[in-house]
Design a protein around this motif. Structure first.
Motif, PDB file in Angstrom:
ATOM      1  N   UNK A 307       0.845  -1.202   0.000  1.00  0.00           N
ATOM      2  CA  UNK A 307       0.000   0.000   0.000  1.00  0.00           C
ATOM      3  C   UNK A 307       0.876   1.245   0.000  1.00  0.00           C
ATOM      4  N   UNK A 308       1.932   1.220   0.797  1.00  0.00           N
ATOM      5  CA  UNK A 308       2.812   2.384   0.874  1.00  0.00           C
ATOM      6  C   UNK A 308       3.585   2.615  -0.421  1.00  0.00           C
ATOM      7  N   UNK A 309       3.850   1.536  -1.158  1.00  0.00           N
ATOM      8  CA  UNK A 309       4.569   1.673  -2.433  1.00  0.00           C
ATOM      9  C   UNK A 309       3.651   1.941  -3.621  1.00  0.00           C
ATOM     10  N   UNK A 310       2.350   1.945  -3.388  1.00  0.00           N
ATOM     11  CA  UNK A 310       1.402   2.218  -4.461  1.00  0.00           C
ATOM     12  C   UNK A 310       1.057   1.020  -5.317  1.00  0.00           C
ATOM     13  N   UNK A 311       1.512  -0.175  -4.949  1.00  0.00           N
ATOM     14  CA  UNK A 311       1.187  -1.372  -5.725  1.00  0.00           C
ATOM     15  C   UNK A 311      -0.158  -1.960  -5.341  1.00  0.00           C
ATOM     16  N   UNK A 312      -0.729  -1.539  -4.217  1.00  0.00           N
ATOM     17  CA  UNK A 312      -2.063  -1.967  -3.790  1.00  0.00           C
ATOM     18  C   UNK A 312      -2.946  -0.733  -3.673  1.00  0.00           C
ATOM     19  N   UNK A 313      -4.129  -0.806  -4.265  1.00  0.00           N
ATOM     20  CA  UNK A 313      -5.062   0.310  -4.261  1.00  0.00           C
ATOM     21  C   UNK A 313      -6.420  -0.160  -3.767  1.00  0.00           C
ATOM     22  N   UNK A 314      -7.127   0.757  -3.083  1.00  0.00           N
ATOM     23  CA  UNK A 314      -8.494   0.499  -2.636  1.00  0.00           C
ATOM     24  C   UNK A 314      -9.369   1.625  -3.178  1.00  0.00           C
ATOM     25  N   UNK A 315     -10.295   1.236  -4.058  1.00  0.00           N
ATOM     26  CA  UNK A 315     -11.138   2.211  -4.735  1.00  0.00           C
ATOM     27  C   UNK A 315     -12.598   1.904  -4.484  1.00  0.00           C
TER      28      UNK A 315
END
Length: 547
Positions: A307-315
């Protein structure tokens, strides 16, 4: 004791509108005082108006707006609510959170758990996962089902097994084979050199270069000109040949099986692959996945680093179909299994109506292993009286298999777009033969590099000088001394076997003779010998005739 038919009728009646008949386990479990209190709760609930919260999570729950502007609940959850309504005779209105979250948001009205926790609704008619963080705020009903979250991704064109030539063995086996090829040659040289020193029988050791080329030649099933006499060396050679025979047999069998009965595999098979291979993935904002990943007490907490690296997103999306552009772009969608099945089935039907070919309709595929599993149920405010009343009916509905039927009633009985599409034919693709192309180009590049190296070494580093060549002196015992320097692996020169042919003069008086159907020239040599020379045969060119 009630009969089987009576038990079925009792189950149906207890879950709908009948009064308790025959044997009712729920009522039998109550004491006399609790039974009186239970009946009072049923009377109190009769005719009462409830506020029921829900959120959009197809096919379990979703909301539509009626003609008069009222919200109408749909899905499996509200089928169960209708059963409860007929059983206890209450009315209800539907309330939805502002942001369609299960939990979270800036204010309580943003999530369903927030509405229940603040007492703004009497219950939440939705399949909510029973997470530890949710238990602190609300009470849950009887377990309705076990939710399974899966990973959906775009179906790759090629199997993750890789090239067809490399498929029979995994990476570890190929590395060990490479180590064996590179190390066995030096072992032969070392052992034969050690033997030549300890056993002085005149047999020399095998240098490094012949040893390496023997190992490499045997690996590709080629012969060798080495002919060792020592038993030790013969055992070394035989051991390597047996190893190559068995290795070739296993490789050939597995390669045939791969090209004919190839199983399609994915690059992503479990949650660990998302982290190890740094795949981009997406899930619903404010959902169970976000809180499981963010909770240090959960097994999947290691994914929070993505999440911190931007590879996991929650939309936050109004429909699962809104996630498809992200999946087509290479992202992995993590959602509940039944919702994913309906999404893939709807996409398949849409492409079928558009006339897309059968082989191109299954665009998406589900990873073979699940992402997580969680028990789910309805939610009530803390210390709510509805829990015990409604659970007595929900338990019967669950045991009758109604919940499982409602979840899958709109889905086909067969598996939707399975991993292996079971195609009848298996045609070789360029990807299967990619390694052959790589070997060819690598070999050509290596040959060019060796050629350049030989030119540089022999023309510029090692200078051939005539003065450095050894000059052989003639002895008085030899009139025409000859030295034959040739490789033992090649056939010997003709002159070394038969000697130099004397000069033979052929003139018009030369006679011919036919022997066994073949024509020969009868020649009288200068030393008095008579020679027969075949005429018009390839072997006639071996003789030098002076015309």
């Amino acid at each position: 004791m009630a009969t089987g038919i009576e038990l079925i009728i009792s189950t149906i009646c207890n879950a709908t509108f009948c009064e308790p008949v025959y044997d009712n386990p729920v009522l039998e479990s109550h004491t006399s005082s609790n039974l009186h209190q239970y009946r009072d709760l049923i009377k109190e609930l009769n005719g009462k108006h409830l506020k029921i919260g829900t959120y959009n999570n197809r096919p379990f729950s979703w909301v539509e707006r009626g003609e008069n502007g009222t919200l109408i609940g749909n899905g499996v959850s509200f089928v169960l609510v209708d059963i409860l309504q007929k059983r206890f005779n209450f009315t209800y209105e539907v309330v939805v959170p502002q942001k369609n979250f299960e939990m979270g948001g800036a204010k309580p009205e943003d999530s369903l758990i927030g509405l229940v926790n603040n007492g703004q609704v009497d219950m939440a008619a939705a399949f909510l996962p029973k997470l530890t963080r949710f238990h602190e705020k609300v009470s849950f009903s009887y377990d309705l089902d076990e939710g399974i979250w899966v990973m959906m991704l775009k179906r790759p064109k090629e199997s993750a097994a890789g090239s067809g030539l490399l498929a029979p063995f995994n990476s570890a086996v190929w590395y060990l084979i490479l180590v064996a090829v590179l190390s066995y040659g030096p072992c032969i040289t070392l052992l034969t050199k050690l033997r030549s020193r300890l056993v002085p029988d005149g047999e020399k050791y095998i240098p490094m270069s012949p040893s390496f080329w023997f190992v490499y030649g045997a690996f590709i099933k080629q012969g060798t000109n080495l002919a060792p006499d020592a038993n030790t060396t013969r055992v070394l050679f035989t051991t390597w040949w047996i190893f190559i025979i068995l290795l070739s047999a296993f490789y050939t069998a597995n390669l045939t099986a791969f090209l004919t009965l190839s199983k399609f595999t994915l690059d992503i098979e479990n949650p660990q692959d998302l982290y190890k291979k740094n795949y981009r993935w997406v899930s619903a904002e404010g959902g169970a996945v976000q809180y499981v990943v963010s909770s240090p007490n959960e097994v999947l907490y290691y994914l929070s680093r993505m999440i911190s690296t931007g590879r996991a997103e929650f939309r936050s999306m109004t429909s699962l179909y809104d996630y498809l552009p992200l999946v087509n772009g290479g992202a992995v969608l993590v959602e509940e299994r039944v919702g994913i099945d309906e999404l893939m089935y709807g996409d398949y039907l849409r492409k079928a109506r558009e006339g897309v070919a059968e082989t191109d309709r299954c665009t998406y595929v589900i990873a073979p292993n699940f992402f997580m599993k969680k028990l789910r149920g309805f939610a009530y405010p803390k210390n709510s009286k509805l829990t015990g009343v409604f659970d007595s009916v929900l338990s019967y509905v669950l045991q009758a298999g109604i919940v499982d039927f409602l979840e899958h009633r709109d889905l086909p009985s067969t598996k939707i777009c399975p991993l292996d599409l079971q195609s009848k034919d298996r045609q070789l693709l360029n990807s299967d033969l990619l390694m052959t192309y790589m070997i060819m180009f690598t070999g050509l590049a290596a040959a060019i590099a060796v050629f350049i190296g030989e030119v540089i070494v022999k023309r510029y580093i090692i200078k051939d000088s005539k003065s450095n060549k050894l000059k052989r002196k003639k002895t008085k015992f030899q009139k025409n001394p000859r030295f034959y320097n040739y490789d033992d692996s090649r056939p010997p020169p003709y002159d070394s076997i038969f000697g130099r042919s004397p000069k033979i003069k052929v003139n018009a008086a030369t006679k011919t003779k036919i022997i066994n159907g073949r024509e020969y020239l009868v020649i009288d040599a200068a030393n008095g010998d008579t020679r027969l020379i075949p005429v018009r045969t390839p072997s006639a060119f071996l003789y030098r005739l002076d015309r």
